[in-house]
Design a protein around this motif. Sequence first.
Motif, PDB file in Angstrom:
ATOM      1  N   ASP A 253       5.798   5.909   3.985  1.00 32.29           N
ATOM      2  CA  ASP A 253       4.493   5.957   3.317  1.00 32.29           C
ATOM      3  C   ASP A 253       4.096   4.622   2.706  1.00 32.29           C
ATOM      4  O   ASP A 253       3.022   4.511   2.108  1.00 32.29           O
ATOM      5  CB  ASP A 253       4.501   7.020   2.212  1.00 32.29           C
ATOM      6  CG  ASP A 253       4.635   8.427   2.760  1.00 32.29           C
ATOM      7  OD1 ASP A 253       4.241   8.642   3.924  1.00 32.29           O
ATOM      8  OD2 ASP A 253       5.150   9.301   2.031  1.00 32.29           O
ATOM      9  N   VAL A 254       4.962   3.620   2.819  1.00 33.65           N
ATOM     10  CA  VAL A 254       4.730   2.321   2.189  1.00 33.65           C
ATOM     11  C   VAL A 254       4.493   1.252   3.254  1.00 33.65           C
ATOM     12  O   VAL A 254       5.244   1.151   4.222  1.00 33.65           O
ATOM     13  CB  VAL A 254       5.932   1.908   1.306  1.00 33.65           C
ATOM     14  CG1 VAL A 254       5.750   0.489   0.773  1.00 33.65           C
ATOM     15  CG2 VAL A 254       6.117   2.888   0.157  1.00 33.65           C
ATOM     16  N   THR A 255       3.430   0.471   3.068  1.00 30.86           N
ATOM     17  CA  THR A 255       3.172  -0.684   3.926  1.00 30.86           C
ATOM     18  C   THR A 255       3.236  -1.934   3.061  1.00 30.86           C
ATOM     19  O   THR A 255       2.481  -2.063   2.094  1.00 30.86           O
ATOM     20  CB  THR A 255       1.784  -0.596   4.592  1.00 30.86           C
ATOM     21  OG1 THR A 255       1.715   0.580   5.385  1.00 30.86           O
ATOM     22  CG2 THR A 255       1.536  -1.812   5.480  1.00 30.86           C
TER      23      THR A 255
ATOM     24  N   THR B 178       0.862  -1.180   0.000  1.00 28.63           N
ATOM     25  CA  THR B 178       0.000   0.000   0.000  1.00 28.63           C
ATOM     26  C   THR B 178       0.894   1.224   0.000  1.00 28.63           C
ATOM     27  O   THR B 178       1.805   1.345   0.820  1.00 28.63           O
ATOM     28  CB  THR B 178      -0.917   0.032   1.233  1.00 28.63           C
ATOM     29  OG1 THR B 178      -1.733  -1.129   1.260  1.00 28.63           O
ATOM     30  CG2 THR B 178      -1.828   1.251   1.189  1.00 28.63           C
ATOM     31  N   TRP B 179       0.629   2.124  -0.946  1.00 31.50           N
ATOM     32  CA  TRP B 179       1.355   3.406  -1.003  1.00 31.50           C
ATOM     33  C   TRP B 179       0.338   4.512  -1.213  1.00 31.50           C
ATOM     34  O   TRP B 179      -0.471   4.466  -2.143  1.00 31.50           O
ATOM     35  CB  TRP B 179       2.378   3.392  -2.146  1.00 31.50           C
ATOM     36  CG  TRP B 179       3.132   4.673  -2.301  1.00 31.50           C
ATOM     37  CD1 TRP B 179       3.722   5.406  -1.314  1.00 31.50           C
ATOM     38  CD2 TRP B 179       3.382   5.382  -3.519  1.00 31.50           C
ATOM     39  NE1 TRP B 179       4.331   6.527  -1.835  1.00 31.50           N
ATOM     40  CE2 TRP B 179       4.148   6.534  -3.192  1.00 31.50           C
ATOM     41  CE3 TRP B 179       3.054   5.152  -4.852  1.00 31.50           C
ATOM     42  CZ2 TRP B 179       4.558   7.463  -4.139  1.00 31.50           C
ATOM     43  CZ3 TRP B 179       3.473   6.067  -5.805  1.00 31.50           C
ATOM     44  CH2 TRP B 179       4.216   7.206  -5.457  1.00 31.50           C
ATOM     45  N   LEU B 180       0.344   5.475  -0.307  1.00 33.83           N
ATOM     46  CA  LEU B 180      -0.609   6.589  -0.356  1.00 33.83           C
ATOM     47  C   LEU B 180      -2.042   6.060  -0.462  1.00 33.83           C
ATOM     48  O   LEU B 180      -2.846   6.507  -1.273  1.00 33.83           O
ATOM     49  CB  LEU B 180      -0.287   7.525  -1.536  1.00 33.83           C
ATOM     50  CG  LEU B 180       1.116   8.149  -1.500  1.00 33.83           C
ATOM     51  CD1 LEU B 180       1.337   9.042  -2.704  1.00 33.83           C
ATOM     52  CD2 LEU B 180       1.325   8.934  -0.208  1.00 33.83           C
ATOM     53  N   HIS B 181      -2.332   5.044   0.342  1.00 31.12           N
ATOM     54  CA  HIS B 181      -3.673   4.485   0.532  1.00 31.12           C
ATOM     55  C   HIS B 181      -4.156   3.579  -0.609  1.00 31.12           C
ATOM     56  O   HIS B 181      -5.280   3.097  -0.577  1.00 31.12           O
ATOM     57  CB  HIS B 181      -4.725   5.581   0.764  1.00 31.12           C
ATOM     58  CG  HIS B 181      -4.295   6.630   1.735  1.00 31.12           C
ATOM     59  ND1 HIS B 181      -3.693   6.322   2.935  1.00 31.12           N
ATOM     60  CD2 HIS B 181      -4.369   7.986   1.677  1.00 31.12           C
ATOM     61  CE1 HIS B 181      -3.419   7.450   3.577  1.00 31.12           C
ATOM     62  NE2 HIS B 181      -3.801   8.473   2.842  1.00 31.12           N
TER      63      HIS B 181
ATOM     64  N   THR C 174       9.404   7.106  -6.947  1.00 34.64           N
ATOM     65  CA  THR C 174      10.148   7.099  -5.690  1.00 34.64           C
ATOM     66  C   THR C 174       9.164   7.341  -4.545  1.00 34.64           C
ATOM     67  O   THR C 174       8.343   8.259  -4.612  1.00 34.64           O
ATOM     68  CB  THR C 174      11.246   8.180  -5.681  1.00 34.64           C
ATOM     69  OG1 THR C 174      12.173   7.907  -6.743  1.00 34.64           O
ATOM     70  CG2 THR C 174      11.995   8.174  -4.356  1.00 34.64           C
ATOM     71  N   ALA C 175       9.237   6.485  -3.522  1.00 32.23           N
ATOM     72  CA  ALA C 175       8.294   6.583  -2.401  1.00 32.23           C
ATOM     73  C   ALA C 175       9.057   6.624  -1.085  1.00 32.23           C
ATOM     74  O   ALA C 175      10.067   5.924  -0.918  1.00 32.23           O
ATOM     75  CB  ALA C 175       7.348   5.384  -2.405  1.00 32.23           C
ATOM     76  N   ARG C 176       8.562   7.458  -0.164  1.00 30.05           N
ATOM     77  CA  ARG C 176       9.127   7.461   1.188  1.00 30.05           C
ATOM     78  C   ARG C 176       8.794   6.142   1.860  1.00 30.05           C
ATOM     79  O   ARG C 176       7.662   5.654   1.791  1.00 30.05           O
ATOM     80  CB  ARG C 176       8.574   8.627   2.005  1.00 30.05           C
ATOM     81  CG  ARG C 176       9.015  10.000   1.515  1.00 30.05           C
ATOM     82  CD  ARG C 176       8.451  11.109   2.380  1.00 30.05           C
ATOM     83  NE  ARG C 176       8.980  11.077   3.737  1.00 30.05           N
ATOM     84  CZ  ARG C 176       8.308  10.688   4.812  1.00 30.05           C
ATOM     85  NH1 ARG C 176       7.043  10.291   4.712  1.00 30.05           N
ATOM     86  NH2 ARG C 176       8.866  10.701   6.003  1.00 30.05           N
ATOM     87  N   ILE C 177       9.777   5.542   2.510  1.00 29.61           N
ATOM     88  CA  ILE C 177       9.574   4.250   3.171  1.00 29.61           C
ATOM     89  C   ILE C 177       8.444   4.341   4.191  1.00 29.61           C
ATOM     90  O   ILE C 177       7.639   3.409   4.329  1.00 29.61           O
ATOM     91  CB  ILE C 177      10.886   3.775   3.826  1.00 29.61           C
ATOM     92  CG1 ILE C 177      11.879   3.368   2.733  1.00 29.61           C
ATOM     93  CG2 ILE C 177      10.638   2.616   4.797  1.00 29.61           C
ATOM     94  CD1 ILE C 177      13.251   2.978   3.246  1.00 29.61           C
TER      95      ILE C 177
END
Length: 269
Positions: A253-255, A217-220, A248-251
């Motif tokens: 923000d990622v599940t 999940t990234w940004l919901h 690129t994603a902030r760690i």
Amino acid sequence: MDINKLRVAALKAVMAGASQKDFANVHGLDASYLSQILNGHRKMGEKAAATLEEKIGLQSGSLVNPAATEEKPIVKTGMSAIDQLKESLAKVKGFSAEARDRIVAAAEEPEDGPNSFLPSTLASLRPTNEEIVIPQYDVRAAMGHGQVPPDYTEVVRNLVVREEILREKGVTYTSKTSLAMINGWGQSMEGTINDKDLVIVDKGVQDFIGDGIYVLTWLHDLYIKRVMRLDEDHYRLISDNQHYENQTARIDDVTIHAKVLLIWNARKA
């Protein structure tokens, strides 16, 4: 009896089928935090339960102790724990009959949770010692712009596979009961995972354990992406289809929910 399980069941009952995103917006909650609570990735402690009660506008104690009564409970000889719970819930204000039923259903599950037993739909298949039953869940993970994670997941069918087939493909996993199947959706992983391909995932992997394809999940939104760690603060989310841009994603923000092991067309992840 697992108090966290009762609290989550009570929260789902209060939501009454509303989507996580809508429920979070209405009550001013963080949707990502709510998702982690509902999906079991974060415990609902007493303080968190009390905060949710206040924000949602529930009677005090509704989530902190769903089985509590206004009177001191009396242990009755000959009554099972479930019967006593039902009697206690009947005295609690603020819960509908459906909400009470959901809490009781959660309490009736084995204490170790879903990974420690086979549901009746799986047990009836009676696999041999050399076989594994892998449930397929009614979940789509996007390989494009993202799918909103479902509030509830259901098993729609089961696959029985011989362990030696997985060994021949070089597939390793945390445990047999952590294996599951879901559908990919979209074109961004095309060439590796095509639209609507079934993939076998390991739900026992909920942290980054090295470069590979993950359900996350990234940004919901729910995705299947190839993940590479850029630095201590960022992941690179890679689309195998070159027509799609990598991101690129902030760690934080990622599940991560699972690791993809095998695309069910004999292509190894």
